[in-house]
Write a protein that holds these residues in place. Structure first.
Motif, mmCIF file in Angstrom:
data_model
loop_
_atom_site.group_PDB
_atom_site.id
_atom_site.type_symbol
_atom_site.label_atom_id
_atom_site.label_comp_id
_atom_site.label_asym_id
_atom_site.label_seq_id
_atom_site.Cartn_x
_atom_site.Cartn_y
_atom_site.Cartn_z
ATOM 1 N N UNK A 50 -0.474 -5.990 11.956
ATOM 2 C CA UNK A 50 -1.380 -6.754 11.076
ATOM 3 C C UNK A 50 -2.651 -6.003 10.691
ATOM 4 N N UNK A 51 -2.482 -4.919 9.959
ATOM 5 C CA UNK A 51 -3.612 -4.157 9.417
ATOM 6 C C UNK A 51 -3.418 -4.071 7.913
ATOM 7 N N UNK A 52 -4.355 -4.582 7.144
ATOM 8 C CA UNK A 52 -4.247 -4.536 5.680
ATOM 9 C C UNK A 52 -4.403 -3.100 5.192
ATOM 10 N N UNK A 83 -8.676 -3.406 8.440
ATOM 11 C CA UNK A 83 -8.512 -2.850 7.082
ATOM 12 C C UNK A 83 -8.427 -1.333 7.167
ATOM 13 N N UNK A 84 -7.521 -0.763 6.396
ATOM 14 C CA UNK A 84 -7.243 0.675 6.430
ATOM 15 C C UNK A 84 -7.079 1.174 4.994
ATOM 16 N N UNK A 85 -7.786 2.241 4.647
ATOM 17 C CA UNK A 85 -7.673 2.856 3.316
ATOM 18 C C UNK A 85 -6.917 4.168 3.419
ATOM 19 N N UNK A 86 -5.934 4.342 2.547
ATOM 20 C CA UNK A 86 -5.170 5.585 2.502
ATOM 21 C C UNK A 86 -4.963 5.983 1.053
ATOM 22 N N UNK A 87 -4.165 7.053 0.837
ATOM 23 C CA UNK A 87 -3.837 7.461 -0.523
ATOM 24 C C UNK A 87 -2.652 6.671 -1.030
ATOM 25 N N UNK A 88 -1.461 7.037 -0.547
ATOM 26 C CA UNK A 88 -0.251 6.307 -0.900
ATOM 27 C C UNK A 88 0.627 6.151 0.322
ATOM 28 N N UNK A 89 1.400 5.082 0.376
ATOM 29 C CA UNK A 89 2.292 4.876 1.506
ATOM 30 C C UNK A 89 3.571 5.688 1.325
ATOM 31 N N UNK A 90 4.287 5.921 2.440
ATOM 32 C CA UNK A 90 5.633 6.451 2.373
ATOM 33 C C UNK A 90 6.586 5.338 1.978
ATOM 34 N N UNK A 91 7.851 5.690 1.778
ATOM 35 C CA UNK A 91 8.801 4.669 1.357
ATOM 36 C C UNK A 91 10.230 5.159 1.443
ATOM 37 N N UNK A 92 11.076 4.584 0.626
ATOM 38 C CA UNK A 92 12.477 4.992 0.549
ATOM 39 C C UNK A 92 12.554 6.270 -0.281
ATOM 40 N N UNK A 93 13.184 7.295 0.268
ATOM 41 C CA UNK A 93 13.231 8.586 -0.419
ATOM 42 C C UNK A 93 14.345 8.624 -1.461
ATOM 43 N N UNK A 94 14.157 9.502 -2.428
ATOM 44 C CA UNK A 94 15.207 9.761 -3.409
ATOM 45 C C UNK A 94 16.447 10.261 -2.674
ATOM 46 N N UNK A 95 17.640 9.854 -3.122
ATOM 47 C CA UNK A 95 18.863 10.274 -2.460
ATOM 48 C C UNK A 95 19.129 9.554 -1.160
#
Length: 290
Positions: A136-138, A106-118
């Motif tokens: 396999x880490x939640x 289990x791992x706690x973070x703020x927010x994940x990265x993702x697909x960028x604008x543009x």
């Protein structure tokens, strides 16, 4: 871990690149205390002189808060930091890799990265998304960072087979805001239900993570419509200054901090603490089922 106690992984990029000093160190200590308060053991992860450290001492946390020449590590540059004996802080992807190597689930973070604008022009997709598909880490987060293309991020996660869970919500959270305009594929209420999903996925032999989207506490959120205006202003400022590539995200976050008069940082600290608390409860539920 030898005693079967629940452990929660924590990233270190938030210390070196996510917040100014001294809020970065104070927040890191606070988040570790929240994990302990939830009955789990915190393991902040970083690379120090080429050695992966899973669990930092108080002295190492202090040093990291003001350290110079610290690489921001994802999957692609983690081996380089190890081989070249460099210092590095771990992003979501690198933290997941190191946590898995250590057996932390289990791992706690703020927010994940993702697909960028543009995306159509840049093809810029965070390595976090592919890591979620294979390691396999939640991950407990407050959704994807709101400066990203959230609809495409969710579509990518679905394509890669990552279960996206809304924790006690039917709507996908947008980091600083409790809700975007998008529904979550799965809603679960309670850490025990999350633990059951994690174990079911494991028993089915399916690789990859479970992503748990946990909304920021209502008292600390910046409402979605208001936040969108701040983000649009920051994006226009970046375009006007011809900022591109890896420089875009740090610029946007810094500009948003300025135009929100610090509210974005306060919200960031709140959501990280909230995610750490939930991660501790999920880790404890998993330990009880071991």
């Amino acid at each position: 871990m030898d005693d079967g106690r629940p452990v929660v992984a924590l990233e270190s990029t938030i210390i070196t690149h996510g917040m100014p000093y001294p809020q970065n160190v104070a927040t890191a200590r606070d988040v570790e205390a929240v994990v302990r308060g939830g009955g789990a053991v915190p393991a902040t992860i970083a690379v120090v002189e080429g050695r992966i450290k899973v669990g930092l001492s108080a002295e190492q946390l202090d040093w990291l808060g003001t350290a110079q020449d610290v690489l921001k590590l994802s999957r692609s540059d983690l081996p380089y930091a190890v081989s070249a004996k460099r210092h590095g802080s771990t992003t979501v992807a690198a933290t997941m890799i190191c946590a898995h190597l250590a057996g932390i689930r289990v791992f706690a973070t703020g927010g994940i990265g993702g697909v960028h604008q543009g995306f159509e022009e840049t093809m810029d997709v965070s390595a976090d998304l592919d890591e979620l598909a294979q390691t396999p880490v939640t991950v407990i987060c407050a959704g994807a960072k709101a400066i990203l293309d959230i609809p495409r991020t969710l579509e990518y996660l679905e394509t890669r087979g990552v279960p996206v869970v809304g924790y006690e919500t039917d709507v996908f959270p947008a980091f600083w805001s409790r809700a975007s305009t998008l529904p979550v594929p799965i809603r679960l209420d309670g850490p025990e239900a999350v633990a059951d999903l994690i174990l079911a996925k494991q028993r089915l032999g399916l690789k990859g993570a479970v992503l748990v989207a946990n909304p920021i506490p209502e008292v600390d959120e910046i409402p979605f419509d208001e936040m969108n205006r701040f983000i649009s202003t920051a994006i226009q400022a970046a375009k006007a200054r011809s900022i591109s590539g890896k420089a875009v995200t740090p610029f946007l976050l810094s500009h948003i901090y300025e135009i929100t008069k610090g509210r974005s940082l306060s919200a960031n600290i709140s959501l990280v603490r909230n995610n750490a608390a939930l991660a501790a409860h999920v880790a404890a539920a998993l330990a009880q089922r071991a």
